[in-house]
Design a protein around this motif. Structure first.
Motif, PDB file in Angstrom:
ATOM      1  N   ASP A 160       0.929  -1.255  -0.028  1.00  0.00           N
ATOM      2  CA  ASP A 160       0.173  -0.051   0.074  1.00  0.00           C
ATOM      3  C   ASP A 160       0.822   1.128  -0.031  1.00  0.00           C
ATOM      4  N   PRO A 161       0.870   2.047  -1.280  1.00  0.00           N
ATOM      5  CA  PRO A 161       1.692   3.161  -1.250  1.00  0.00           C
ATOM      6  C   PRO A 161       1.652   4.321  -0.138  1.00  0.00           C
ATOM      7  N   ALA A 162       0.397   4.220   0.491  1.00  0.00           N
ATOM      8  CA  ALA A 162      -0.005   5.191   1.245  1.00  0.00           C
ATOM      9  C   ALA A 162       0.374   5.013   2.854  1.00  0.00           C
ATOM     10  N   VAL A 163       0.857   3.629   2.948  1.00  0.00           N
ATOM     11  CA  VAL A 163       1.314   2.941   4.281  1.00  0.00           C
ATOM     12  C   VAL A 163       2.704   3.006   4.275  1.00  0.00           C
ATOM     13  N   PRO A 164       3.438   3.447   5.263  1.00  0.00           N
ATOM     14  CA  PRO A 164       4.958   3.003   5.596  1.00  0.00           C
ATOM     15  C   PRO A 164       5.056   1.848   5.224  1.00  0.00           C
TER      16      PRO A 164
ATOM     17  N   ALA B 146      14.713   6.243   2.747  1.00  0.00           N
ATOM     18  CA  ALA B 146      15.111   7.533   1.981  1.00  0.00           C
ATOM     19  C   ALA B 146      14.247   7.594   0.576  1.00  0.00           C
ATOM     20  N   THR B 147      13.957   6.550  -0.107  1.00  0.00           N
ATOM     21  CA  THR B 147      13.135   6.586  -1.144  1.00  0.00           C
ATOM     22  C   THR B 147      11.539   6.115  -0.820  1.00  0.00           C
ATOM     23  N   GLY B 148      11.326   5.453   0.287  1.00  0.00           N
ATOM     24  CA  GLY B 148       9.964   5.342   0.427  1.00  0.00           C
ATOM     25  C   GLY B 148       9.467   4.159  -0.559  1.00  0.00           C
ATOM     26  N   PHE B 149       8.334   4.276  -0.855  1.00  0.00           N
ATOM     27  CA  PHE B 149       7.530   3.224  -1.557  1.00  0.00           C
ATOM     28  C   PHE B 149       8.267   3.361  -3.193  1.00  0.00           C
ATOM     29  N   LEU B 150       8.666   2.417  -3.663  1.00  0.00           N
ATOM     30  CA  LEU B 150       9.070   2.241  -5.083  1.00  0.00           C
ATOM     31  C   LEU B 150       8.270   1.310  -5.768  1.00  0.00           C
ATOM     32  N   PRO B 151       7.632   1.572  -7.147  1.00  0.00           N
ATOM     33  CA  PRO B 151       6.878   0.462  -7.987  1.00  0.00           C
ATOM     34  C   PRO B 151       7.899  -0.640  -7.989  1.00  0.00           C
ATOM     35  N   PRO B 152       7.460  -1.643  -8.003  1.00  0.00           N
ATOM     36  CA  PRO B 152       8.172  -3.039  -8.124  1.00  0.00           C
ATOM     37  C   PRO B 152       9.318  -3.016  -9.035  1.00  0.00           C
ATOM     38  N   ALA B 153       9.334  -2.811 -10.545  1.00  0.00           N
ATOM     39  CA  ALA B 153      10.287  -2.456 -11.493  1.00  0.00           C
ATOM     40  C   ALA B 153      11.486  -1.685 -10.870  1.00  0.00           C
ATOM     41  N   LEU B 154      11.033  -0.811 -10.277  1.00  0.00           N
ATOM     42  CA  LEU B 154      12.218   0.486  -9.861  1.00  0.00           C
ATOM     43  C   LEU B 154      12.772  -0.118  -8.574  1.00  0.00           C
ATOM     44  N   PHE B 155      11.721  -0.715  -7.652  1.00  0.00           N
ATOM     45  CA  PHE B 155      12.391  -1.432  -6.539  1.00  0.00           C
ATOM     46  C   PHE B 155      13.546  -2.480  -6.714  1.00  0.00           C
ATOM     47  N   GLU B 156      13.225  -3.039  -7.902  1.00  0.00           N
ATOM     48  CA  GLU B 156      13.856  -4.346  -8.328  1.00  0.00           C
ATOM     49  C   GLU B 156      15.476  -3.773  -8.876  1.00  0.00           C
ATOM     50  N   GLU B 157      15.565  -2.752  -9.573  1.00  0.00           N
ATOM     51  CA  GLU B 157      16.531  -1.821  -9.821  1.00  0.00           C
ATOM     52  C   GLU B 157      17.372  -1.734  -8.741  1.00  0.00           C
ATOM     53  N   HIS B 158      16.556  -0.892  -7.798  1.00  0.00           N
ATOM     54  CA  HIS B 158      17.510  -0.326  -6.472  1.00  0.00           C
ATOM     55  C   HIS B 158      18.110  -1.557  -5.780  1.00  0.00           C
ATOM     56  N   ALA B 159      17.311  -2.768  -5.690  1.00  0.00           N
ATOM     57  CA  ALA B 159      17.765  -4.049  -4.775  1.00  0.00           C
ATOM     58  C   ALA B 159      18.966  -4.319  -5.533  1.00  0.00           C
ATOM     59  N   ASP B 160      18.942  -4.656  -6.854  1.00  0.00           N
ATOM     60  CA  ASP B 160      20.007  -5.254  -7.578  1.00  0.00           C
ATOM     61  C   ASP B 160      21.287  -4.240  -7.371  1.00  0.00           C
ATOM     62  N   ARG B 161      21.310  -3.092  -7.248  1.00  0.00           N
ATOM     63  CA  ARG B 161      22.599  -2.123  -6.708  1.00  0.00           C
ATOM     64  C   ARG B 161      22.714  -2.288  -5.399  1.00  0.00           C
ATOM     65  N   PHE B 162      21.885  -2.568  -4.597  1.00  0.00           N
ATOM     66  CA  PHE B 162      22.211  -2.483  -3.134  1.00  0.00           C
ATOM     67  C   PHE B 162      23.026  -4.044  -2.925  1.00  0.00           C
TER      68      PHE B 162
END
Length: 201
Positions: A14-18, A83-99
């Protein structure tokens, strides 16, 4: 000392919930209930958990089966991505790869992988020091820090290839058995449906 680390299964996004307040979805809760219904949880097991809602909901089911309380610690939480909060799934996966690919660098303000690893390893070690000999231990947590813990125990390089999304089932709900004192990884990520009854034997 042998212990089981479990990642929470599927959550209600839920993007509206932390993110730390997200709970289990109907599918995730169903999988968790089926897991404890198999009788895999030893009576009397000590249950440690992250304080994030999704992990606590899993831990409460596990602890009810064990007949014990939940010991929660915010230091067992997932890598800090506030720092980024909710990210759409595809963008989250890109960030996770970099992490995972750049463990000594912060990804857009995320907690560094090496820092998250040091935190979770220290917290698990402290928890295990409080457990009487012979008592089964179950940790309920998250996929990324679980992978970092697994890498340290197994003397493996931090890599997304070690992540539950590459080895277990998608959406979480995987576990591995380990002995931290002996620095032994006894299993790799395994779907909770396949964790054997004799994992503590």
């Amino acid at each position: 000392m042998r212990a089981l680390y479990l990642s929470h299964p599927q959550v209600r996004m839920d993007p509206a919930v932390p993110v730390p307040l997200w709970g289990l979805s109907a599918e995730g809760r169903g999988r968790a209930e089926a897991f404890v219904g198999r009788g895999v949880v030893p009576v009397g097991a000590m249950v440690f958990s992250s304080r994030e809602t999704k992990a606590l909901e899993l831990a409460e089911l596990v602890a009810a089966a064990a007949g014990t309380p939940v010991f929660s610690d915010h230091l067992m939480g997932e890598n800090d991505r506030s720092a980024t909060g909710f990210l759409p799934p595809a963008l989250f996966e890109e960030h996770a790869d970099r992490f995972f690919a750049q463990p000594q660098q912060s990804v857009e303000g995320w907690e560094r992988a090496i820092d998250a690893q040091a935190r979770v390893v220290s917290t698990v070690r402290t928890a295990l020091a409080s457990v009487p000999p012979g008592v089964p231990v179950i940790f309920c947590g998250h996929g990324a820090v679980g992978t970092l813990l697994k890498c340290r125990i197994g003397s493996r390089r931090i890599s997304r290839d070690e992540d539950q999304s590459r080895i277990g089932v998608q959406g979480g709900g995987n576990g591995f058995v380990f002995d931290l004192a002996a620095r032994q990884l006894l299993t790799d990520w395994t779907p909770m449906e396949d964790i054997p009854h004799d994992w503590f034997a």
